[in-house]
Design a protein around this motif. Structure first.
Motif, PDB file in Angstrom:
ATOM      1  N   ILE A 184     -33.505 -37.595 -21.309  1.00  0.00           N
ATOM      2  CA  ILE A 184     -32.241 -38.034 -21.905  1.00  0.00           C
ATOM      3  C   ILE A 184     -31.265 -38.381 -20.795  1.00  0.00           C
ATOM      4  CG2 ILE A 184     -30.321 -37.383 -23.393  1.00  0.00           C
ATOM      5  CD1 ILE A 184     -32.195 -35.622 -24.965  1.00  0.00           C
ATOM      6  N   HIS A 185     -30.756 -39.610 -20.852  1.00  0.00           N
ATOM      7  CA  HIS A 185     -29.937 -40.145 -19.763  1.00  0.00           C
ATOM      8  C   HIS A 185     -28.626 -40.712 -20.304  1.00  0.00           C
ATOM      9  CE1 HIS A 185     -29.019 -41.836 -15.871  1.00  0.00           C
ATOM     10  NE2 HIS A 185     -28.920 -43.054 -16.376  1.00  0.00           N
ATOM     11  N   ASP A 186     -27.588 -40.578 -19.510  1.00  0.00           N
ATOM     12  CA  ASP A 186     -26.264 -41.103 -19.837  1.00  0.00           C
ATOM     13  C   ASP A 186     -26.160 -42.533 -19.308  1.00  0.00           C
ATOM     14  OD1 ASP A 186     -23.572 -41.646 -20.185  1.00  0.00           O
ATOM     15  OD2 ASP A 186     -22.907 -39.674 -19.521  1.00  0.00           O
ATOM     16  N   ALA A 187     -25.911 -43.485 -20.192  1.00  0.00           N
ATOM     17  CA  ALA A 187     -25.812 -44.887 -19.771  1.00  0.00           C
ATOM     18  C   ALA A 187     -24.682 -45.123 -18.789  1.00  0.00           C
ATOM     19  CB  ALA A 187     -25.620 -45.788 -20.994  1.00  0.00           C
ATOM     20  N   ALA A 188     -23.730 -44.199 -18.708  1.00  0.00           N
ATOM     21  CA  ALA A 188     -22.631 -44.330 -17.755  1.00  0.00           C
ATOM     22  C   ALA A 188     -23.056 -43.999 -16.331  1.00  0.00           C
ATOM     23  CB  ALA A 188     -21.461 -43.431 -18.168  1.00  0.00           C
ATOM     24  N   ARG A 189     -24.351 -43.686 -16.130  1.00  0.00           N
ATOM     25  CA  ARG A 189     -24.914 -43.509 -14.786  1.00  0.00           C
ATOM     26  C   ARG A 189     -25.883 -44.673 -14.547  1.00  0.00           C
ATOM     27  NH1 ARG A 189     -23.967 -38.347 -12.613  1.00  0.00           N
ATOM     28  NH2 ARG A 189     -23.157 -36.839 -14.125  1.00  0.00           N
ATOM     29  N   PRO A 190     -25.376 -45.853 -14.232  1.00  0.00           N
ATOM     30  CA  PRO A 190     -26.218 -47.060 -14.206  1.00  0.00           C
ATOM     31  C   PRO A 190     -27.144 -47.165 -13.005  1.00  0.00           C
ATOM     32  CG  PRO A 190     -24.007 -47.605 -13.487  1.00  0.00           C
ATOM     33  CD  PRO A 190     -23.955 -46.170 -13.947  1.00  0.00           C
TER      34      PRO A 190
END
Length: 255
Positions: free
Chosen positions: A127-133
């Motif tokens: 699970i990854h946060d899209a705000a960490r591109p």
């Protein structure tokens, strides 16, 4: 004779079960108001592409990630279509609408994958946060390897600039070297325990701060630290976009 041998070999190949694969979940259902934009920050431009497409492309380049899920807001539908049609070439991405909280959004993604988790087709979820591109395929692979080996994995960097404060007197307390990290994403876990923990959390109305906190509450899986990356920082304020542009311009990131 040759044709019979080829036919038997074909049947054997078709009968072999495909090894389980991992699922990558990219969360893009927050508003991100602190960045000061009028639209969801994960659709802001970054080096000629929308911010979210960098994460999706990184996951797509990891061979063991067999399915991608993008958790989005209903009002961002046109932006989602733009990214998937024009900026994530060749990647099959399943889109799920998020919930009222981060944990609710994660649960909806897990329910999207539930049948494949129950059948054993998906063995691990990241699970990854899209705000960490600027997450790299190498870091994704490292988290995946550790999660498969140990049960859970979180990337992070040593938090050398953090001090503890006493609850009673407010005095600063020294922390031993390496005792604290600044957690990043993706956070990876074996799929079946992750789904079970989130369903139990929903039943008990528990809301954690991140994926790991929910797992800590409802699962006995050991969670291991994977060293994160300096460039895997979160886009929170306008200045962060400028820094990300500089990182990209000074590196060989794939577009």
């Amino acid at each position: 004779m040759i044709s019979l041998v080829a036919e038997r070999e074909g049947r054997r190949r078709r009968g072999r079960a495909r090894p389980p694969f991992a699922a990558g979940v990219v969360l893009a259902s927050g508003a991100g108001t602190r960045v000061g934009a009028s639209l969801n920050k994960v659709y802001l431009p970054l080096a000629g592409r929308r911010l979210v497409s960098w994460s999706l492309s990184a996951f797509h380049r990891v061979p063991d990630v067999g399915v991608l899920v993008l958790v989005a807001r209903p009002q961002d539908g046109e932006l989602v279509d733009w990214v998937l049609d024009r900026e994530v070439a060749g990647a099959e991405v399943e889109v799920v609408f998020g919930g009222d909280t981060r944990q609710g959004s994660e649960l909806r993604a897990l329910r999207q994958l539930a049948a494949r988790i129950d059948s054993g087709v998906i063995d691990t979820v990241l699970i990854h946060d899209a705000a960490r591109p600027l997450v790299s395929p190498a870091l994704i692979s490292g988290v995946l390897h550790s999660a498969r080996r140990h049960g859970g994995a979180i990337p992070g960097l040593p938090a050398d600039d953090i001090a503890a404060v006493g609850e009673d007197d407010g005095r600063l307390t020294e922390l031993s070297a390496g005792s604290m990290i600044r957690a990043q994403t993706p956070q990876g876990f074996r799929a079946a325990p992750l789904l079970a923990a989130y369903e139990q959390a929903a039943r008990e109305e528990f809301v954690g701060t991140d994926t790991a906190s929910c797992m800590e509450q409802f699962s006995a899986l050991p969670v291991h630290w994977v060293r994160g990356e300096q460039q895997n920082f979160k886009i929170t304020y306008p200045h962060d976009l400028l820094v990300a542009e500089q990182v990209l311009s000074a590196s060989d990131y794939q577009t």
